[in-house]
Design a protein around this motif. Structure first.
Motif, mmCIF file in Angstrom:
data_model
loop_
_atom_site.group_PDB
_atom_site.id
_atom_site.type_symbol
_atom_site.label_atom_id
_atom_site.label_comp_id
_atom_site.label_asym_id
_atom_site.label_seq_id
_atom_site.Cartn_x
_atom_site.Cartn_y
_atom_site.Cartn_z
ATOM 1 N N VAL A 14 31.410 28.588 42.957
ATOM 2 C CA VAL A 14 32.675 29.231 42.611
ATOM 3 C C VAL A 14 32.556 30.006 41.298
ATOM 4 C CG1 VAL A 14 33.714 27.227 41.452
ATOM 5 C CG2 VAL A 14 35.177 28.915 42.561
ATOM 6 N N ILE B 144 31.326 33.383 42.088
ATOM 7 C CA ILE B 144 32.377 34.205 42.707
ATOM 8 C C ILE B 144 33.284 34.777 41.615
ATOM 9 C CG2 ILE B 144 34.296 34.236 44.347
ATOM 10 C CD1 ILE B 144 33.002 31.909 45.821
ATOM 11 N N ARG B 145 33.656 33.922 40.669
ATOM 12 C CA ARG B 145 34.504 34.383 39.564
ATOM 13 C C ARG B 145 33.823 35.496 38.780
ATOM 14 N NH1 ARG B 145 36.520 28.971 38.787
ATOM 15 N NH2 ARG B 145 38.627 28.986 39.665
ATOM 16 N N LEU C 25 34.077 38.713 40.659
ATOM 17 C CA LEU C 25 35.426 39.267 40.623
ATOM 18 C C LEU C 25 35.714 39.888 39.256
ATOM 19 C CD1 LEU C 25 37.447 36.506 42.563
ATOM 20 C CD2 LEU C 25 36.818 38.785 43.375
ATOM 21 N N ASP D 243 35.790 43.370 44.951
ATOM 22 C CA ASP D 243 37.047 43.242 45.687
ATOM 23 C C ASP D 243 37.022 42.067 46.652
ATOM 24 O OD1 ASP D 243 38.537 45.798 44.923
ATOM 25 O OD2 ASP D 243 36.554 46.535 45.481
ATOM 26 N N GLU D 244 35.850 41.777 47.178
ATOM 27 C CA GLU D 244 35.726 40.663 48.111
ATOM 28 C C GLU D 244 34.369 40.009 47.910
ATOM 29 O OE1 GLU D 244 36.693 38.473 49.994
ATOM 30 O OE2 GLU D 244 38.774 38.949 50.400
ATOM 31 N N TYR D 245 34.218 38.851 48.545
ATOM 32 C CA TYR D 245 32.991 38.085 48.348
ATOM 33 C C TYR D 245 32.670 37.354 49.636
ATOM 34 C CZ TYR D 245 29.620 35.465 45.486
ATOM 35 O OH TYR D 245 28.477 34.954 44.927
ATOM 36 N N LYS E 188 37.554 40.597 56.439
ATOM 37 C CA LYS E 188 37.533 40.986 55.024
ATOM 38 C C LYS E 188 37.770 42.494 54.879
ATOM 39 C CE LYS E 188 35.956 36.963 53.103
ATOM 40 N NZ LYS E 188 36.680 36.259 52.053
ATOM 41 N N GLN F 40 41.413 43.282 55.569
ATOM 42 C CA GLN F 40 42.321 42.971 54.460
ATOM 43 C C GLN F 40 42.214 43.976 53.328
ATOM 44 O OE1 GLN F 40 41.251 38.913 53.929
ATOM 45 N NE2 GLN F 40 43.090 38.173 54.956
ATOM 46 N N PRO G 62 41.614 35.784 51.651
ATOM 47 C CA PRO G 62 41.084 36.662 50.607
ATOM 48 C C PRO G 62 40.393 35.816 49.533
ATOM 49 C CG PRO G 62 43.392 37.181 51.056
ATOM 50 C CD PRO G 62 43.081 35.900 51.775
ATOM 51 N N VAL G 63 39.288 36.311 48.996
ATOM 52 C CA VAL G 63 38.489 35.500 48.074
ATOM 53 C C VAL G 63 39.274 35.131 46.815
ATOM 54 C CG1 VAL G 63 37.358 37.404 46.828
ATOM 55 C CG2 VAL G 63 36.161 35.220 47.139
ATOM 56 N N GLN G 64 40.205 36.019 46.426
ATOM 57 C CA GLN G 64 41.014 35.710 45.238
ATOM 58 C C GLN G 64 41.831 34.427 45.457
ATOM 59 O OE1 GLN G 64 40.766 38.679 46.694
ATOM 60 N NE2 GLN G 64 40.022 40.080 45.126
ATOM 61 N N LEU H 184 40.943 32.039 47.567
ATOM 62 C CA LEU H 184 39.970 30.944 47.637
ATOM 63 C C LEU H 184 39.711 30.389 46.237
ATOM 64 C CD1 LEU H 184 37.777 29.280 49.216
ATOM 65 C CD2 LEU H 184 36.179 31.097 48.620
ATOM 66 N N VAL H 185 39.456 31.283 45.312
ATOM 67 C CA VAL H 185 39.139 30.888 43.950
ATOM 68 C C VAL H 185 40.342 30.212 43.290
ATOM 69 C CG1 VAL H 185 38.568 31.825 41.688
ATOM 70 C CG2 VAL H 185 37.379 32.660 43.701
ATOM 71 N N GLN I 70 35.850 23.608 44.931
ATOM 72 C CA GLN I 70 34.592 23.503 45.664
ATOM 73 C C GLN I 70 34.040 22.096 45.530
ATOM 74 O OE1 GLN I 70 31.558 26.207 44.329
ATOM 75 N NE2 GLN I 70 30.655 26.303 46.368
ATOM 76 N N TRP J 174 35.357 23.009 50.874
ATOM 77 C CA TRP J 174 36.385 23.519 49.978
ATOM 78 C C TRP J 174 37.670 22.737 50.210
ATOM 79 C CZ3 TRP J 174 35.380 27.579 46.501
ATOM 80 C CH2 TRP J 174 34.112 28.172 46.628
#
Ligand SMILES: C[S@@+](CC[C@H](N)C(=O)[O-])C[C@H]1O[C@@H](n2cnc3c(N)ncnc32)[C@H](O)[C@@H]1O
Lengths: 123, 297
Positions: free
Chosen positions: A87, A90-91, A94, A99-101, A114, A117, B165-167, B169-170, B175, B180
């Protein structure tokens, strides 16, 4: 038709991505590392970039940081696509402007939803 | 191969208990899903399973019906309904419920919980606007196993990448290795319970919004109509129903009507006024006009 730049040092991943994106009606271009990808973007900005993290010469993170400083560099929607699945990573992506992962392994459904969206799939 | 008698017997049992329709072309599905159930109960094969079912073993019946359900789900499935909920339905409810400050939402046939949690995330995103509101999301499913999974709120790497959307998820998941876990605040917003849509729905109370998506497709016309008619009684006049992309009320029941201009959303239809009695009609009314009055809407 939307364009997508595939950036990955693995021939196999590029091939799989090319096939899926083709089915989703994207015109694809390819680069094997961040440096090549920057050159490609300098010629013309794609609508989307599917971006690996770990690559020789220039990594995905280094690439996106430079891309977002280029003129028009905020236009492409950038989707990381990597085996990095912490994670914290991922942060970091971002924060750098992704925009996506997508965490590998991925399939066409994941890529499709993805992109959808992000508004990149034409109805 | 399952013998036709056993197939018919099991198909009827599943239909009676869940409404799921199994036509003979689905015998491959029945075999692939029920052989493991038979094994789990120490039975050699489908013949033995059918025998035990005829003897009415309660747990075996439940397991058999459950094995025939299709539980596929994803976060923010189809995207559009959740947009409609956020942009159209929710703002209106926040206005009309402002004195009550309470909101009840039902995810009927919630499977592993993605739909209910997607709604919880959208509500969470509203932030301070909903402070002090009493919000309850209820998720129900026939399957014990699915209700347990939904309650646990633990998803695989694949599942959290489908539609989420990954935002989000975070922001809303923690995790834990390759799993998750959904945020405890979201878990607290949703109450899950086992519930069969064929049973009397009144114990659930009423809801402002009902998501009943991708379950009616497995039912026949009569069951669809019955479930929809019961569902209508769980909604106030300004409540709304969301159906799945391949589902509609049209031609099934007149208890619902489409929300004008919005695909996939329905509201309870106003009761149709009784036809004016012939005695009250002006005698000289020309025939075509009478015909027009006789037609329903
Ligand atoms: C495909 S899932 C739909 C999940 C979610 N609503 C969505 O759209 O993604 C269908 C669910 O309906 C449930 N189901 C089938 N028959 C049912 C019944 N009679 N009562 C309650 N749930 C039922 C199944 O267990 C399954 O989890």
């Amino acid at each position: 038709m939307k364009t997508c730049l595939i950036v990955d040092d693995s021939t196999v991943v590029r091939m799989v991505a090319r096939r899926i994106l083709g089915e989703l009606k994207f015109v694809t271009r390819e680069a094997v590392n961040g440096a090549e990808a920057l050159e490609s973007c300098a010629r013309s900005m794609p609508d989307a970039i599917l971006l690996d993290w770990n690559m020789p010469v220039m990594t995905g993170i280094e690439f996106i940081e430079m891309l977002r400083c280029m003129s028009g560099g905020n236009v492409p929607r950038v989707l990381f696509c990597t085996t990095e699945n912490e994670v914290g990573r991922i942060r970091q992506a971002l924060d750098a402007g992704a925009d996506e992962y997508i965490m590998k392994p991925f399939d066409s459904e994941i890529l499709h939803t993805k992109l959808d969206q992000l508004g990149l799939i034409d109805a | 191969m399952i013998n036709p008698d056993d197939f018919d017997f099991i198909a009827k049992l599943v239909y009676d208990r869940s409404g799921l329709v199994l036509t003979p072309d689905k015998s491959y599905l029945l075999e692939s899903r029920l052989v493991p159930v038979a094994r789990k109960h120490g039975l050699k094969g489908l013949t033995e399973l059918a025998g035990a079912l005829r003897a009415r073993s309660v747990q075996l019946i439940a397991d058999t019906v459950e094995a025939m359900t299709t539980n596929e789900s994803l976060f923010f499935r189809d995207t559009k309904p959740f947009e409609q909920f956020r942009k159209l339905v929710l703002p209106r409810l926040l206005e009309t419920r402002t004195s009550k400050r309470s909101l009840r939402i039902w995810s009927a046939a919630c499977s592993s919980g993605q739909e209910a949690y997607s709604l919880a995330m959208l509500l969470m995103e509203e932030g301070p606007k909903l402070a002090g509101w009493n919000i309850e999301i209820v998720g129900t499913d026939l399957s014990t196993q699915m209700v347990e999974r939904a309650r646990a709120g633990v998803y695989s790497q694949f599942e959290v990448q489908r539609g989420l959307p990954v935002q989000m998820l975070v922001k809303y998941f923690r995790q834990d290795g390759d799993k998750w876990q959904i945020d405890p605040r979201l878990r607290a917003m949703v109450k899950y319970r086992e519930f069969n849509l064929l049973s009397d729905l009144s114990p659930l109370g009423t809801f402002d919004v009902i998501f009943c998506r991708n379950v009616l497709i497995y039912f026949d016309q009569a069951t669809k109509a019955r479930v929809l008619e019961q569902t209508a009684r769980r909604l106030p006049p300004d409540g709304v129903l969301f159906l799945g992309g391949a589902e509609t009320v049209l031609g099934v029941t007149d208890r619902f009507e489409p929300l004008p201009g919005e695909r996939g959303i329905y509201r309870v239809a106003p009761p149709t006024p009784p036809l004016p009695s012939p005695a009250l009609m002006p005698l000289a009314m020309p025939m075509p006009a009478m015909a027009a009055m006789g037609g329903r809407r």
